[in-house]
Write an enzyme that holds these catalytic residues in place. Structure first.
Site, PDB file in Angstrom:
ATOM      1  N   HIS A  22     -15.372   8.996  37.189  1.00 32.48           N
ATOM      2  CA  HIS A  22     -14.499  10.074  36.688  1.00 32.48           C
ATOM      3  C   HIS A  22     -13.272   9.522  35.972  1.00 32.48           C
ATOM      4  O   HIS A  22     -12.565  10.266  35.278  1.00 32.48           O
ATOM      5  CB  HIS A  22     -14.059  10.962  37.857  1.00 32.48           C
ATOM      6  CG  HIS A  22     -13.915  12.402  37.477  1.00 32.48           C
ATOM      7  ND1 HIS A  22     -13.566  12.810  36.211  1.00 32.48           N
ATOM      8  CD2 HIS A  22     -14.072  13.549  38.190  1.00 32.48           C
ATOM      9  CE1 HIS A  22     -13.506  14.120  36.166  1.00 32.48           C
ATOM     10  NE2 HIS A  22     -13.816  14.599  37.348  1.00 32.48           N
ATOM     11  N   ASP A  42     -15.206  12.944  31.964  1.00 28.71           N
ATOM     12  CA  ASP A  42     -14.820  14.215  32.557  1.00 28.71           C
ATOM     13  C   ASP A  42     -16.083  14.997  32.895  1.00 28.71           C
ATOM     14  O   ASP A  42     -17.187  14.662  32.453  1.00 28.71           O
ATOM     15  CB  ASP A  42     -13.952  15.026  31.584  1.00 28.71           C
ATOM     16  CG  ASP A  42     -12.606  14.354  31.336  1.00 28.71           C
ATOM     17  OD1 ASP A  42     -12.096  13.686  32.271  1.00 28.71           O
ATOM     18  OD2 ASP A  42     -12.071  14.480  30.219  1.00 28.71           O
TER      19      ASP A  42
END
Length: 385
Positions: free
Chosen positions: A357, A361
């Site tokens: 992450h 995204d």
């Protein structure tokens, strides 16, 4: 060996003292944290001495054996000379055991002597009370059965030292968990179209190219096309920078007796289905035979893991650091699904994408997996991408 490897474990001697070897013949195998490395004879000759034992840790450049140069004709003599040392090596252990036994015996005689002195005193008692002597024995025999009854099954434990590859895998997996901000997204793929395509062309591909057409090539090609659309999934973090790549080196997870390895299919973006299948098959065979080299596993920009071959239905694959994501394939199972308002039975595979992450995204990760789904459910789209 690679520059990153400084030492290894002497796994096995393939030759012994007195054996004749030819030039470049394999003499021993060294296990490293990445691959097994063979030690070859620098020239033809007879081995006169082994300088290390199996399971010893050896350093790069260390001498492992002494070799007397010569042709095969001289080999028989050293072998006969080498026989006694082998016996001598086997002999010490029994002698030690005897010594231990002898050392143990002197400790037992003292009590008998005491007992011998005490025997005359209790001797008259046993004659009068023989039944009483038999009673304690009965008690002892009655107390012994409960022990096995309490443990009907085996309670043995075996401690085995972890091999270097397993230790390295453990370190890498824990490093991935501690480093990446891992998150996994899932999707379902209807495998009907791909299975139909494979059924139609697998025999032709096998005949013309001598390659078995599987599902891995389709998923690899779909991943390559999705990575072009979502390039950050093919990137990595280096310090405070993001490294983007124009090429795709696919790491393909392969299970081996020693552990999971990830050989690399290089420049997969330039390959078609047949090329990918051929390369995966070749790397898989090398992995199972223990013939992978450091170069075979170095690098890799994106990983595909197929737990479905072992029957896995769901799973969250772990990122292969420093890569940004890993695609997990699973078993194909027939399930009821709704198609055009009708409930039908279709072969469904659950796919998972674990991603870092810090780089991707949620929108990019989900889009990537949806593209995989679209390409697999209609393989013809891959020709138009």
């Amino acid at each position: 060996m690679a520059e990153s490897i400084t030492e290894g474990t002497l796994k096995q001697w393939l030759k012994q003292v007195g054996d004749h070897v030819e030039q470049d013949e394999e003499v021993a195998t060294i296990e490293t944290d990445k691959v097994d490395v063979s030690v070859n004879a620098p020239s033809a000759g007879t081995i006169t001495e082994l300088l290390a034992k199996e399971d010893d840790t050896v350093a790069v450049g260390q001498d492992l054996f002494k070799l007397e140069a010569g042709e095969g004709g001289a080999a028989p003599k050293p072998k006969s000379d080498a026989a006694p040392p082998k016996k001598e090596e086997k002999a010490p252990p029994p002698s030690d055991k005897k010594a231990d036994a002898e050392a143990a015996e002197p400790t037992t005689p003292p009590p008998p002597k005491k007992e011998a002195k005490e025997d005359p005193k209790p001797a008259p008692k046993p004659k009068d009370g023989e039944p009483s002597a038999s009673k304690p024995k009965a008690k002892e025999s009655s107390t012994s059965p409960p022990a096995p009854a309490a443990a009907p099954g085996s309670r043995n434990e075996t401690r085995v030292k972890m091999n270097r590859m397993r230790l390295r895998i453990s370190e890498r997996l824990k490093e991935a968990q501690n480093t990446a901000a891992s998150l996994t997204t899932f999707n379902e793929i209807d495998m009907s179209s791909l299975m139909e395509m494979r059924k139609l062309y697998k025999d032709e591909v096998l005949k013309n190219h001598d390659v078995k057409l599987g599902f891995m090539s389709a998923f690899a090609k779909a991943a390559v096309l999705a990575l072009k659309e979502i390039p950050v999934a093919n990137a990595s973090i280096d310090g405070d920078s993001i490294v983007y790549r124009d090429y795709v080196d696919l790491s393909v997870a392969v299970a081996t007796p020693k552990g999971l390895v990830t050989p690399v299919v290089r420049n997969a973006e330039a390959m078609n289905f047949v090329d990918i299948e051929r390369e995966i098959a070749a790397l898989g065979k090398k992995a199972r035979d223990g013939k992978l080299t450091i170069e075979d596993m170095a690098g890799g920009t994106f990983t595909i893991s197929n737990g479905g071959v072992f029957g896995s239905l769901f799973g969250t694959p772990i990122i292969n650091i420093p890569q940004a994501a890993v695609l997990g394939m699973h078993a194909i199972k027939e399930r009821p699904v709704v198609v055009n308002g009708q409930i039908v039975i279709r072969p469904i595979m659950v796919v998972a994408l674990t991603y870092d992450h810090r780089l991707l995204d949620g929108r990019e990760a989900v889009t990537f997996l949806v593209r995989i789904k679209e390409y697999i459910e209609d393989p013809r789209k891959m020709l138009l991408a």
